[in-house]
Design an enzyme around this catalytic site. Structure first.
Site, short mmCIF file in Angstrom:
data_model
loop_
_atom_site.label_atom_id
_atom_site.label_comp_id
_atom_site.label_asym_id
_atom_site.label_seq_id
_atom_site.Cartn_x
_atom_site.Cartn_y
_atom_site.Cartn_z
N SER A 242 -5.63 25.63 47.55
CA SER A 242 -4.41 26.43 47.40
C SER A 242 -3.52 25.86 46.29
O SER A 242 -3.96 25.76 45.14
CB SER A 242 -3.68 26.51 48.74
OG SER A 242 -2.68 27.49 48.73
N ASP A 330 -8.76 36.29 52.35
CA ASP A 330 -7.61 35.43 52.12
C ASP A 330 -6.40 36.30 51.76
O ASP A 330 -6.42 37.00 50.75
CB ASP A 330 -7.93 34.46 50.98
CG ASP A 330 -6.88 33.37 50.81
OD1 ASP A 330 -5.73 33.58 51.22
OD2 ASP A 330 -7.23 32.31 50.25
N HIS A 369 -7.48 31.89 54.64
CA HIS A 369 -7.02 30.99 53.58
C HIS A 369 -7.38 29.54 53.85
O HIS A 369 -7.50 28.75 52.90
CB HIS A 369 -5.49 31.13 53.45
CG HIS A 369 -4.90 30.31 52.36
ND1 HIS A 369 -5.23 30.47 51.03
CD2 HIS A 369 -3.98 29.29 52.38
CE1 HIS A 369 -4.56 29.62 50.29
NE2 HIS A 369 -3.79 28.89 51.09
#
Length: 394
Positions: A242, A330, A369
């Site tokens: 991320s 995601d 995610h």
């Protein structure tokens, strides 16, 4: 008469509702974006989310509390400049590879935890295993028992041993290095017999409460990398997740620019192209992104304040191989941003550089995610990538 009273009542109610809606519109959709535009503190707070911490009550000095036995907690001081006398202290974990723990479980006093941690299809035939087999008697003689006084020497002795692989994990925003999905990644890498170094950037967890910036968190990552480079010549792989993918690409670009010793490969989990694209597509931006002043009040100020994380630029500034992994479902960092970054890397990098590969994970698996670490095929993909490039120099 009754009808007239009702009509007046509904007029007053309607007028009050209109006033409330208008006030909401002005405060939330006009005033708040303008406050955001002129507040660097608010911009950093929304980007890094250091105030979100979980799990509550986690003792980061005791990684064994979340099942990470044979893990050392320590601290590194980051100097922001030559005149910085105190520096910034950041918290770090060093997770030993499974084959090393197996050899020294008695000395580490983790026999029970190790024996209960059953792993199928355990890897035992690598170069590091051979070195462990050869050197274990001498190391056991040198370290009959691992105690706080000799823990650093022991862990760095194993880190220095030839044949090993080191993974630096760069986490995303919110929480700490001890969050559940992150510890799952460490365990996956441990079971592949890699050393894992994970840390909290400034402002997070037990690291010094200094407001993070892009420059600051990249410097934190650089210092952890420098620590490893000073201890061992073994190959290093960078894994970013991320927001950590933006840190990873920026760090690798800087290492290339400085012509410093480089990592052997980069794994980007759920990456984005740059913060401007990510902010527009983030769930928190849904009520703002269609406003005519969105770029003026939100995107441009962050760019002007050097909160950019431009992976779409950095990926063609370093030559190391890249593996991108992304789940189709995601919703935090949309899948197409990761795929777009992959296409940019393919089109912009030199053909003489390390390859770029992309692995998608079907939305039906619901990894979202944070939970690609639960994909049964991921350990094989990681092992294949590391084995291919751990000895390659680009």
């Amino acid at each position: 008469m009754l009808f007239t009273r009702r009509r007046h009542f509904f007029k007053r109610v309607g007028l009050r509702c209109l006033q409330v809606c208008l006030l909401f519109f002005i405060l939330v959709l006009v005033v708040l974006p303008l406050v955001f535009r002129y507040s660097v503190t608010l911009q950093r707070g929304i980007l890094f989310l250091t105030f979100i911490t979980y799990p509550k009550g986690l003792d980061l000095t005791n990684p064994a509390g979340i099942g990470l036995y044979a893990t050392r907690n320590f601290y590194i001081t980051v100097k922001d400049n030559e005149s910085d006398e105190d520096g910034v202290r950041i918290g770090v974990w060093h997770v030993l590879p499974r084959n090393a723990v197996r050899r020294f479980k008695r000395e580490l006093k983790v026999e029970e935890a190790f024996d209960q941690d059953i792993v199928t299809d355990e890897r035992r035939d690598d170069d590091y295993e051979q070195e462990l087999r050869r050197l274990a008697p001498a190391i056991k003689s040198e370290f009959p028992s691992i105690v706080p006084e000799n823990q650093q020497l022991f862990f760095e002795r194993l880190l220095r041993m030839p044949g090993g692989t080191v993974v630096i994990y760069l986490h995303g925003n919110t929480a700490t290095r001890g969050s559940g999905h992150r510890s799952e990644v460490y365990k996956l890498l441990r079971n592949l017999n890699y050393h894992v170094l994970s840390f909290d950037y400034r402002g997070y967890a037990d690291s010094d409460p200094v407001s993070p910036t892009e420059e600051g968190v990249v410097r934190d990552a650089m210092m952890v990398y420098e620590y490893i480079a000073n201890v061992t010549s073994n190959p290093v792989i960078i894994w970013g997740h991320s927001l950590g993918t933006g840190v990873a690409t920026h760090m690798c670009a800087r290492l290339a620019h400085l012509k410093e010793r480089a990592p052997r490969g980069v794994i980007l989990e759920s990456p984005f192209t740059n913060i401007r694209d990510e902010i527009r597509l983030h769930p928190f931006s849904r009520i703002f992104k269609h406003l005519p002043w969105f770029d003026f009040a939100i995107s441009r100020p962050m760019y002007s304040n050097r909160l950019r994380f431009e992976s779409d630029i950095h990926v063609h500034e370093f030559p190391q191989p890249i593996m991108i992994i992304h789940a189709e479902d995601d919703v935090v960092v949309p899948f197409h941003l990761g795929y777009q970054l992959y296409r940019i890397a393919l089109d912009s990098r030199s053909r003489a550089w390390g390859p770029v590969e992309f692995h998608r994970f079907d939305r039906s698996k619901r990894y979202g995610h944070k939970y690609l670490c639960r994909a049964p095929e991921l350990p094989g993909l990681v092992q294949h990538f590391v084995d291919n490039y751990r000895n390659a120099v680009y």
